[in-house]
Design an enzyme around this catalytic site. Structure first.
Site, PDB file in Angstrom:
ATOM      1  N   MET A 114       0.831  -1.189   0.000  1.00  0.00           N
ATOM      2  CA  MET A 114       0.000   0.000   0.000  1.00  0.00           C
ATOM      3  C   MET A 114       0.875   1.253   0.000  1.00  0.00           C
ATOM      4  SD  MET A 114      -3.032  -1.354   2.423  1.00  0.00           S
ATOM      5  CE  MET A 114      -4.130   0.037   2.205  1.00  0.00           C
ATOM      6  N   CYS A 115       0.216   2.361  -0.335  1.00  0.00           N
ATOM      7  CA  CYS A 115       0.958   3.593  -0.558  1.00  0.00           C
ATOM      8  C   CYS A 115       1.703   4.058   0.681  1.00  0.00           C
ATOM      9  CB  CYS A 115       0.006   4.677  -1.006  1.00  0.00           C
ATOM     10  SG  CYS A 115      -1.268   5.022   0.209  1.00  0.00           S
ATOM     11  N   THR A 116       1.234   3.608   1.850  1.00  0.00           N
ATOM     12  CA  THR A 116       1.804   4.159   3.077  1.00  0.00           C
ATOM     13  C   THR A 116       3.165   3.567   3.400  1.00  0.00           C
ATOM     14  OG1 THR A 116       0.454   2.514   4.158  1.00  0.00           O
ATOM     15  CG2 THR A 116      -0.319   4.780   4.216  1.00  0.00           C
ATOM     16  N   VAL A 117       3.531   2.499   2.700  1.00  0.00           N
ATOM     17  CA  VAL A 117       4.811   1.885   3.044  1.00  0.00           C
ATOM     18  C   VAL A 117       5.924   2.534   2.219  1.00  0.00           C
ATOM     19  CG1 VAL A 117       6.064  -0.259   3.262  1.00  0.00           C
ATOM     20  CG2 VAL A 117       3.616  -0.201   3.697  1.00  0.00           C
ATOM     21  N   THR A 118       6.381   3.677   2.706  1.00  0.00           N
ATOM     22  CA  THR A 118       7.508   4.371   2.096  1.00  0.00           C
ATOM     23  C   THR A 118       8.377   4.856   3.238  1.00  0.00           C
ATOM     24  OG1 THR A 118       6.642   6.616   2.196  1.00  0.00           O
ATOM     25  CG2 THR A 118       5.964   5.271   0.326  1.00  0.00           C
TER      26      THR A 118
END
Lengths: 562, 562
Positions: free
Chosen positions: A540-544
């Site tokens: 998901m986008c939050t895993v950065t």
């Protein structure tokens, strides 16, 4: 025989209006920049007055002061004599302002030399008078300043220089209350008067008094002093002028009848120079005139305007200031007004949306609309810098509205709106039951595109960028696209054809592609499709890496600004 | 003759405690990651009960359910028979859990095959029994899940498979209330009983009943059903076992006396298989057992834990989750615990301080102390992402305290403190009157260095970095130094010798410099001096491109984390 009393002069205090400082701020910020050359200004004073105190029955004198206000920078009065003063009984002096760039430069300024230079200028006007020498020519004033534009604090010091005649004038007769002579028809602040009521300007004294008996030589002047036994400061250099300016008069002007014109109570006296005076000084007399501060000492004063100002306006100016300062030295070509007026549409109010909005605000952008369809979750506030824990309670506030509210809390001057709306995406079929609401969303999105100049794509999937990319191209909007990987990011500017509407970017008209740049999909062979449904949590986008969004967002805004 | 009634079985419903999901969350996050292999679990059920409703005078049956909780993952009960159940009258079943990574995988899972595979396993246990085959071996259960760890929503579906005997058992006599046989000494959930009260385990039926008349063969079982005319689900496969497991019994077990042991009201009945039944089936019978959901349909259920949880704890877990997810695939070696426990001292709570604090918080750092001596000015909030307009009113709140308060508003779990303190600087002489307060500041600063692992230098001048650089070197702290130019920045990590205290960086022990890196001043020939006093407004720290601070701060935190 009683020793004659020396003639005394009341210094002319300065009185600086807040509007003067506002004009100086604007001048410094927008025109002077780092330039610290002398700027011509003017001030004016009115007659000394005597008022009756109803309580005590006493008469109270109120002396005039040299007033500086927003008009002090408007030198439409020309040489100070030809044009009339704006108000009757207001008399203009001309001066120069030197604004130093740092408080240290202000402190280091050689005050003795500054005063001495003005003394030379006055002495020169006395020894080599022009046919039009006026009282103002003999009373140039000086103001030195350091303007701390960040804090609205102004350090300043004024000097109205006067040559010190030695020996000086003595009072022979006086003081007597007298009727005011009929001088209504002249505006000059000093005039010569003959026994039969004829007047002449100061510079004409030699011819005017050529056939006047020495004891009838009379000087009338508009006196800012209200002191019963002292004349106003501005007449001092005029007396030196009469005594020492080269003239064929014989005897020279060593005795004079002075009429000190005051409001309500005009005084007269007779003064003379001692016999011992040399007729023509070859050396310039000493000069005095730096103003004393509130502590009664020779030193600068401080004007602190911050407490007078409306906080919202202060914030407004403070925000602009940091940006304007860039233009002094580093980026003179920066068009802040263009940036300020750019209307930005942010699609996505997540990590990227929050950081982009913050950076736009710091660049001075005032109109922002944030679009998002989701609500603030518990993990958002630590990464999305417009939300707080409170926003994530009870299911979470709508992100777009919460972000807009935060922007206003940060800076009340921003025009921020939040719109809850889903951008339709290829690969995500629309169930028949949602058809109406999707149609309404598209109409709203279309309207938002029309109302903004720049569109930021700050969503969390590839396919959600598709429709806005197409709409941006069709409507010829500048589109900035930002996407994050785990420790990588993309920030790109989509094409915009040359057009007068183009708010920031104006590509070269000679381009074979009419200035169009590529877009996110130009080099892609895979059609956008559903990438969201079938992914694991860590996709998901939050895993950065937490810092990437800040870096990407700041870079993206640079693509718009630069 | 009345057609005998078919024997019916009451499905065993599952009951999943929130603690089960918490354990699953932890398992997934810290151990499974993306692994979706089967995980062994267990559940237990209790006896069906009949309670007396005092209001209506009626008897109300309460059937047992298969309960799963935090203990379901602790398989210390071994094979499920040898060790006693944790509670008397609680009977254990063993199962497997398959947790899918995406909801799509969950949906796509071949449920028929999953059930069929378990059917094969049961059939194998019947046709090829081990000497220790138990009721649990005949009743393995299955749970499939998709755990949305971000939202605390768990999609799940359970199956307790049962083979469908065709034709099935019929009730010959029943139902009668009977006295509970004296079985206290055995814990197994099913037992064989002889007429003289001797018991034997299920797997021993052939030898136990070898000399028992067929009409005296009695099965006693702990029944989760409270239904007056239906047996609990778990006995169903046991009956199939008795009928179809290879045995030398003659006649085979086609008639049986069953004692259904229930709490308060034990029932008995006699059942038989129709004459037509084949003695040894060669084909596995059909299998049923997927649980119906709340809508009474075969389909998954959803457990939503979010409403049950304390918001602060939810936020805590949500914040950790985004970081933990990095470790599943991209950065398995990331030591988040080390980062979380790193105590960070931030010298400066301006633009850099605010951005660094935000990035640290996003990385999971929990202990931060911010040091600053100034107050929030009007121009700060648009650039310094921990302040709002409100903070700049009435002269401005102290920056350090205001920033710490904002951090807590964003994430209540952070341990943030603000300290108002000036760092003494070379080139800035200390007036004798301030000597005492400067001394106190230095002592406090020294103490702060001791209490933290990493020190960030986020000030606005070169000389203010000097003392902390020296202190950091002396105290062997990791020092991260960030400085901004107009459109440039520096982010550097000062040296740290190898030491067990080193929280993040452990340089190679072989280094000739004992792992020491350089510092900000290493390559400098100019001693730090007063660069603040004599500078113009546009030389102040605030005149930078607005995005640079965000980029520099994120980069600096990377220097600590990576």
């Amino acid at each position: 025989m009683v020793q004659p009393a020396p003639l005394q002069f009341l210094p002319l205090p300065t009185s600086i209006s807040p509007s003067f400082w506002h004009r100086l701020t604007s001048l410094k910020l927008h025109h002077l920049g780092l330039d610290d050359k002398s700027v011509p200004i003017k001030g004016c004073y009115s007659l000394g007055r005597t008022v009756h105190d109803k309580l005590t029955g006493d008469s109270v004198g109120i002396s005039g002061s040299l007033e500086l206000d927003e008009g002090s920078f408007d030198l439409d009065v020309g040489d100070g004599t030809s044009a009339p003063s704006p108000h009757r009984d207001h008399f203009v002096l001309r001066g120069v302002l030197r604004n130093y760039n740092t408080i240290e430069e202000f402190k280091r300024a050689d005050k003795a030399k500054l005063l001495s230079d003005l003394g030379d200028q006055i002495w020169s006007a006395i020894r080599h008078p022009s046919p039009e020498t006026t009282l103002a020519d003999l009373n140039p004033f000086l103001m030195i300043t350091f303007a701390d534009l960040k804090k609205y604090r102004y350090c300043y010091w004024c000097a109205i220089p006067a040559l010190v005649q030695k020996p000086g004038w003595e009072i022979v007769e006086g003081w007597r209350k007298c009727d005011e002579p009929a001088l209504e028809q002249i505006d000059a602040s000093v005039a010569l008067l003959s026994a039969d009521g004829v007047t002449a300007p100061l510079h004409a004294f030699a011819t005017f008094w050529a056939r006047t008996p020495p004891e009838e030589r009379t000087l009338v002047f508009n006196d800012p002093s209200s002191h019963p036994t002292a004349l106003g400061w501005s007449v001092r250099n005029a007396l030196t002028f009469l005594a020492h300016s080269p003239s064929p008069l014989d005897p020279p002007v060593h005795r004079l009848h002075i009429i000190s014109r005051r409001e309500g109570k005009t005084l007269s006296c007779v003064v003379r120079l001692p016999e011992s005076v040399e007729e023509a000084l070859t050396v310039r007399p000493a000069v005095v005139g730096w103003e004393k501060n509130d502590a009664g000492k020779l030193g600068p004063r401080m004007a602190d305007l911050a407490p007078l100002m409306d906080p919202t306006r202060l914030a407004d100016q403070a925000v602009d200031l940091n940006l304007q300062l860039m233009r002094w030295r580093i980026l003179p070509s920066l068009d802040l007004d263009k940036i300020k007026k750019t209307r930005c549409l942010l699609l996505g109010a997540g990590t990227l949306g929050c950081y982009v909005a913050r950076t736009l605000m710091a660049w001075g952008v005032r109109k922002m609309t944030l679009v998002d369809s989701s609500t603030v979750s518990f993990s958002n506030p630590v990464r999305q810098p417009l939300f707080e824990f409170e926003d994530s309670l009870e299911g979470g506030k709508p992100k777009a509205a919460a972000a807009a509210a935060a922007l206003k809390r940060i800076y009340p001057g921003v025009d921020a709106t939040g719109v809850s709306l889903s951008v339709p995406m290829p690969g995500h079929p629309i169930p028949p039951s949602s058809l109406e609401s999707v149609r309404a969303d598209v109409i709203k999105l279309d309207q938002l595109f029309e109302e903004h100049d720049v569109v930021y794509l700050l969503m969390d999937s590839r396919e959600s960028r598709w429709l806005p990319t197409v709409m941006g191209a069709a409507k010829e909007k500048l589109v900035i696209n930002v996407a994050l990987g785990f420790d990588t990011f993309l920030a790109m500017r989509h094409g915009l054809p040359p057009s007068s509407d183009a708010p920031i970017l104006a590509p070269s008209p000679g381009s074979p592609f009419r200035g169009k740049l590529g877009c996110y999909y130009c080099n892609d062979v895979v059609a956008p499709q559903d990438s969201l449904t079938d992914r694991t949590l860590d996709q998901m986008c939050t895993v950065t890496r937490p810092g990437i969004a800040a870096i990407a967002s700041a870079t993206a805004v640079e693509l718009m600004v630069s």
